[in-house]
Every structure is written in C-alpha cells, then in structure tokens.
Design a protein around this motif. Structure first.
Motif, PDB file in Angstrom:
ATOM      1  N   CYS A 182      -5.937  -6.645   0.523  1.00 25.25           N
ATOM      2  CA  CYS A 182      -6.412  -5.594   1.433  1.00 25.25           C
ATOM      3  C   CYS A 182      -7.347  -4.588   0.772  1.00 25.25           C
ATOM      4  N   MET A 183      -7.101  -4.267  -0.497  1.00 22.90           N
ATOM      5  CA  MET A 183      -7.874  -3.205  -1.140  1.00 22.90           C
ATOM      6  C   MET A 183      -9.319  -3.584  -1.415  1.00 22.90           C
ATOM      7  N   ALA A 184      -9.646  -4.851  -1.273  1.00 20.77           N
ATOM      8  CA  ALA A 184     -11.057  -5.232  -1.398  1.00 20.77           C
ATOM      9  C   ALA A 184     -11.887  -4.556  -0.311  1.00 20.77           C
ATOM     10  N   CYS A 185     -11.250  -4.240   0.817  1.00 21.31           N
ATOM     11  CA  CYS A 185     -11.960  -3.598   1.931  1.00 21.31           C
ATOM     12  C   CYS A 185     -11.362  -2.243   2.314  1.00 21.31           C
ATOM     13  N   HIS A 186     -10.041  -2.125   2.235  1.00 23.14           N
ATOM     14  CA  HIS A 186      -9.362  -0.944   2.775  1.00 23.14           C
ATOM     15  C   HIS A 186      -8.835  -0.035   1.678  1.00 23.14           C
ATOM     16  N   SER A 187      -8.773   1.248   1.998  1.00 19.04           N
ATOM     17  CA  SER A 187      -8.171   2.237   1.110  1.00 19.04           C
ATOM     18  C   SER A 187      -6.911   2.796   1.762  1.00 19.04           C
ATOM     19  N   ILE A 188      -6.101   3.474   0.956  1.00 21.03           N
ATOM     20  CA  ILE A 188      -5.017   4.326   1.464  1.00 21.03           C
ATOM     21  C   ILE A 188      -5.192   5.664   0.731  1.00 21.03           C
ATOM     22  N   LYS A 189      -6.240   6.358   1.104  1.00 22.57           N
ATOM     23  CA  LYS A 189      -6.742   7.497   0.333  1.00 22.57           C
ATOM     24  C   LYS A 189      -5.816   8.707   0.342  1.00 22.57           C
ATOM     25  N   TYR A 190      -4.830   8.740   1.218  1.00 21.27           N
ATOM     26  CA  TYR A 190      -3.892   9.865   1.216  1.00 21.27           C
ATOM     27  C   TYR A 190      -2.720   9.651   0.252  1.00 21.27           C
ATOM     28  N   MET A 191      -2.738   8.546  -0.461  1.00 17.34           N
ATOM     29  CA  MET A 191      -1.689   8.250  -1.441  1.00 17.34           C
ATOM     30  C   MET A 191      -2.283   8.277  -2.855  1.00 17.34           C
ATOM     31  N   ARG A 192      -1.444   8.681  -3.790  1.00 15.49           N
ATOM     32  CA  ARG A 192      -1.810   8.602  -5.202  1.00 15.49           C
ATOM     33  C   ARG A 192      -0.930   7.570  -5.886  1.00 15.49           C
ATOM     34  N   TYR A 193      -1.442   7.006  -6.936  1.00 18.65           N
ATOM     35  CA  TYR A 193      -0.712   5.952  -7.633  1.00 18.65           C
ATOM     36  C   TYR A 193       0.643   6.440  -8.144  1.00 18.65           C
ATOM     37  N   ASN A 194       0.688   7.657  -8.680  1.00 17.23           N
ATOM     38  CA  ASN A 194       1.951   8.125  -9.242  1.00 17.23           C
ATOM     39  C   ASN A 194       3.006   8.369  -8.171  1.00 17.23           C
ATOM     40  N   ARG A 195       2.577   8.744  -6.945  1.00 23.23           N
ATOM     41  CA  ARG A 195       3.543   8.923  -5.862  1.00 23.23           C
ATOM     42  C   ARG A 195       4.133   7.569  -5.455  1.00 23.23           C
ATOM     43  N   ILE A 196       3.290   6.560  -5.357  1.00 23.79           N
ATOM     44  CA  ILE A 196       3.772   5.217  -5.024  1.00 23.79           C
ATOM     45  C   ILE A 196       4.754   4.735  -6.078  1.00 23.79           C
ATOM     46  N   ALA A 197       4.402   4.917  -7.353  1.00 20.01           N
ATOM     47  CA  ALA A 197       5.276   4.475  -8.437  1.00 20.01           C
ATOM     48  C   ALA A 197       6.643   5.132  -8.332  1.00 20.01           C
ATOM     49  N   ARG A 198       6.653   6.426  -8.102  1.00 17.74           N
ATOM     50  CA  ARG A 198       7.914   7.165  -8.039  1.00 17.74           C
ATOM     51  C   ARG A 198       8.784   6.697  -6.870  1.00 17.74           C
ATOM     52  N   ASP A 199       8.156   6.391  -5.740  1.00 14.26           N
ATOM     53  CA  ASP A 199       8.913   6.071  -4.531  1.00 14.26           C
ATOM     54  C   ASP A 199       9.405   4.626  -4.485  1.00 14.26           C
ATOM     55  N   ILE A 200       8.655   3.693  -5.073  1.00 12.23           N
ATOM     56  CA  ILE A 200       9.055   2.287  -4.915  1.00 12.23           C
ATOM     57  C   ILE A 200       9.632   1.679  -6.195  1.00 12.23           C
ATOM     58  N   GLY A 201       9.821   2.512  -7.227  1.00 14.43           N
ATOM     59  CA  GLY A 201      10.557   2.043  -8.395  1.00 14.43           C
ATOM     60  C   GLY A 201       9.723   1.462  -9.515  1.00 14.43           C
ATOM     61  N   TRP A 202       8.473   1.871  -9.620  1.00  9.01           N
ATOM     62  CA  TRP A 202       7.634   1.453 -10.737  1.00  9.01           C
ATOM     63  C   TRP A 202       7.419   2.608 -11.702  1.00  9.01           C
TER      64      TRP A 202
END
Length: 218
Positions: A52-72
């Motif tokens: 998906c990221m080849a075309c789409h963004s999720i610009k309201y998210m930051r990488y560190n927030r995703i990591a913290r929430d999903i266990g990375w």
C-alpha cells in the motif's frame, strides 16, 4: 437524577461499536478483526508497507507511535516499515513521488489515515476481496466500479488458499482501523470504567435519597 441517567446513557453510547459508514447500498462482509490481536496488527503493518505504501500514506501516524502500540521496538518499525529509510519520529508517508499518482492512475491516491473511520473496517475488508477480472482481462472492483486502484494483493494466486488471502485482507483492515483511532481500545476500556463508576454513584445516590426520605416521612 434525570441528569445522572442522561450522563450514563451518553457514556454507554460512547463505547458502543460505531455503525458502518459505507451506506446501506453495499452488502458488506464482516471483517471480524480484533484490535487486541497484536500479531494481526503487525502482519497488517507489513502488508500495508509492502503493498500500500507505494501509493498511499498514513500521514497522521508516526513510526514510533505504531511501534509502541503494536509491540515493536523503534528499530523494528524502521526496519520493517521504512526499510531503514526514515527516522522513528517521522510521519508515515508514501514512497511515491509527487504527481506520479496523477500521471499513472489519473488521480492522486488518498491518504488512508482516516479511511477506516470514514468507510468502516468492513468496507475495507470487502473492497480488498471484491476484485474481479472483466472481459478484457482488466481488474475492476464490484464495491467501487471503475476504481483506479490496482489489485495489489493479486487475488488468491499469491496465497495458498482463500482463507489465507482473506486473513491478509483482514490484517490490513485491522491495521487501518487501528490507524484511524490509535486510542480506541484505551477509550473503550476507560468508558466501561466510567460507566461502572456512574452506576456505583447512582446506587449511592438512591440509598442516600432513601435515607433522607425515611427521616422526612417520620
């Protein structure tokens, strides 16, 4: 007392599942995803990155927030989602260069940060499972006729079974639901605690009222 009942009612509504926003004209399949399933969220994040990221963004998210929430860890999210090309505090942006989407697809691919909140998770799940090949050998989608989005998962052919393909669609839907409202689980958990407190307060209020009226009647 009426105000207390109204407050409890509003609290209950706040934690109830949201009604699907896709509209009544489309019969949607149930995604049956689970935001508490971190394995699914991690698979969904990687599928989103790969397809998906080849075309789409999720610009309201930051990488560190995703990591913290999903266990990375911070290192894992950067390696798995940006292939070490971004900083952990960066927003999650598409890898597509500006204006390329318009040139290739005829329209700029939308940011998907709020897609699950706008359309509903069942819509995303159904959309990913509704690609069909037309008579000319081109992919189209029965949920959104004439869609510019290519069939990125390429049907069951990439997977060993229909169940495995459906799970991939479910994992992406799960991840996008999380992205649409990262604090949803916290809000729901807090909501039930608030309701329990208000019910306890209601009981105390009723007992206090009963005690006062006992003195008045006598």
């Amino acid at each position: 007392m009426k105000k207390l009942f109204l407050l409890i009612s509003l609290s209950v509504i706040a934690v109830l599942p949201q009604v699907n926003a896709a509209g009544p004209s489309i019969e949607l399949d149930k995604a049956e995803n689970n935001l508490r399933d971190q394995d699914s969220l991690q698979r969904g994040a990687q599928l989103f990155t790969n397809y998906c990221m080849a075309c789409h963004s999720i610009k309201y998210m930051r990488y560190n927030r995703i990591a913290r929430d999903i266990g990375w860890t911070d290192e894992e999210v950067i390696a798995k989602m940006s292939f070490n090309q971004a900083k952990v505090v960066d927003d999650v942006l598409t890898r597509m260069e500006p204006d390329v989407g318009t040139e290739v697809l005829g329209t700029e691919p939308p940011d998907l940060s709020l897609m699950a909140r706008l359309k509903g998770t069942d819509y995303i799940y159904t959309f990913l499972r509704s690609y069909q090949m037309d008579e000319e050998g081109n992919w189209d989608n029965s949920v959104l006729k004439g869609t510019s989005m290519p069939h990125v998962l390429e049907g069951v052919q990439r997977y060993s079974s229909q169940e495995e393909y459906d799970q991939a669609a479910r994992d992406i839907s799960n991840f996008l639901e999380y992205v649409g409202e990262p604090a949803k689980l916290e809000r729901h958990d807090l909501g039930w605690k608030v309701i329990a407190f208000l019910l306890f307060l209601l009981l105390l209020t009723w007992l206090l009222k009963k005690e006062y009226w006992r003195d008045i009647k006598h």
